[in-house]
Design an enzyme around this catalytic site. Structure first.
Site, PDB file in Angstrom:
ATOM      1  N   LYS A   1      48.653  41.665  32.062  1.00 29.93           N
ATOM      2  CA  LYS A   1      49.384  41.770  33.944  1.00 29.93           C
ATOM      3  C   LYS A   1      50.576  40.413  33.497  1.00 29.93           C
ATOM      4  O   LYS A   1      51.859  41.057  33.711  1.00 29.93           O
ATOM      5  CB  LYS A   1      48.686  42.408  34.473  1.00 29.93           C
ATOM      6  CG  LYS A   1      47.847  43.539  34.371  1.00 29.93           C
ATOM      7  CD  LYS A   1      46.975  43.328  36.136  1.00 29.93           C
ATOM      8  CE  LYS A   1      45.605  44.350  36.196  1.00 29.93           C
ATOM      9  NZ  LYS A   1      45.296  44.279  37.013  1.00 29.93           N
TER      10      LYS A   1
ATOM     11  N   GLY B   1      44.453  35.630  37.710  1.00 33.05           N
ATOM     12  CA  GLY B   1      45.382  36.615  38.309  1.00 33.05           C
ATOM     13  C   GLY B   1      44.828  38.148  38.971  1.00 33.05           C
ATOM     14  O   GLY B   1      45.852  38.761  39.765  1.00 33.05           O
TER      15      GLY B   1
ATOM     16  N   GLY C   1      34.835  47.697  44.111  1.00 35.37           N
ATOM     17  CA  GLY C   1      35.589  47.874  44.369  1.00 35.37           C
ATOM     18  C   GLY C   1      36.822  49.228  44.122  1.00 35.37           C
ATOM     19  O   GLY C   1      37.458  49.345  43.549  1.00 35.37           O
TER      20      GLY C   1
END
Ligand code: ATR
Length: 275
Positions: free
Chosen positions: A66, A130, A242
């Site tokens: 990412k 991140g 999640g």
């Protein structure tokens, strides 16, 4: 011919994104083909350019690329600029625009699906990697009371909070970094685990007594009851994994690429084995 999309990562075989996007395409009547691309650790850029040159329309980017994606794209849109991470690329006339939909996915899951408004809440965010960078700005945009970041390596939380200092006033009483050992004097309404601890069945060293009465415990890891979620459940707290965030971030990517917003509830139910 179908428009081509893919998720690129290492590893990537386990990704649920092909299933999610196939479901969105079916629902909206869009003709897309969504696959996985495994990139060698030193081969991210080459794989992205190959996909673009073969006429690809867009990519999702996952671990560990990412940040590299953020460096590679020519322009940043929305929350991507401050996140320092890109999870969605749109190819526009051969140019690459980078977006980050992770934080939008998290906020939508918490507020729209779980019906838990963030405004005015005392929020604890665990982790300073991140995943945390990706959600800071969207969380702050909902105007919590406070946002405290705790991390095992405290210096990383301090740098992260410094990075987002310009948004400090989005939170009613500001943002700060704290070691886990200095959380005991506060009660939190929303505790979000953005660490990777759950993946290896570990738990951040959270004090026992920091749950407010109406607390929501949220783990960004999906598809399993992590030690953190078990810890919360044992204390009678409301908890969520999640899965909803995963589907909501995908829906936002689909919207960026296709201009229509798919329904997420049936897809979340399906991933949970309820649909
Ligand atoms: P990601 O991109 O998923 O955030 P990362 O950048 O490797 O991955 O960051 C992982 C985060 O999980 C870090 O905040 C890490 O804490 P450290 O900075 O101290 O390494 C946190 N983490 C991982 N395992 C953990 C554990 N067992 N307990 C507490 N924090 C943990």
């Amino acid at each position: 011919m179908s428009d081509k999309y893919a998720v690129i990562g290492n590893p990537v075989a386990h990704s649920k994104s092909p299933l999610i996007h196939a479901e969105f395409a079916r629902q909206t009547g869009h003709d897309i083909a969504y696959t996985t691309i495994f990139a060698p650790l030193d081969g991210f850029r080459a794989e992205v350019l190959k996909f673009r040159d073969a006429g690809g329309k867009g990519l999702n980017v996952t671990v560990p690329f990412k940040h590299e994606a953020w460096n590679l794209v020519g322009a940043h849109a929305g929350y991507a600029l401050d996140a320092g991470a890109v999870n969605t690329i749109k190819f526009i006339d051969g140019q690459m625009v980078g977006y980050n939909t992770d934080g939008i996915g998290l906020v939508r899951d918490i507020q729209d699906n779980l019906k838990y408004p963030i405004q005015g809440r005392r929020v604890l965010l665990m982790g300073a990697g991140g995943a945390t960078y990706g959600v800071m700005h969207p969380l702050l945009s909902e105007h919590p009371d406070t946002l405290i970041v705790a991390n095992r390596t405290p210096d990383k939380a301090v740098s992260l909070v410094a990075h987002f200092q310009k948004f400090e006033k989005f939170a009613i009483n500001g943002i700060s970094a704290r070691p886990y050992s200095q959380l005991s004097d506060t009660k939190f309404d929303l505790i979000i685990n953005a660490t990777s601890a759950g993946l290896s069945d570990e738990m951040p060293p959270l004090p026992n007594d920091i749950f407010a009465a109406d607390v929501l415990a949220y783990d960004m890891v999906y598809g399993k009851t992590t030690p953190f979620l078990r810890f919360a459940q044992e204390r009678g707290a409301r908890s969520a994994d999640g899965t909803g965030m995963l589907v909501e971030q995908a829906a936002e990517s689909f919207f960026i690429w296709r201009g229509v917003r798919p329904q997420t509830a049936p897809v979340i139910a399906r991933l949970r084995g309820e649909g």
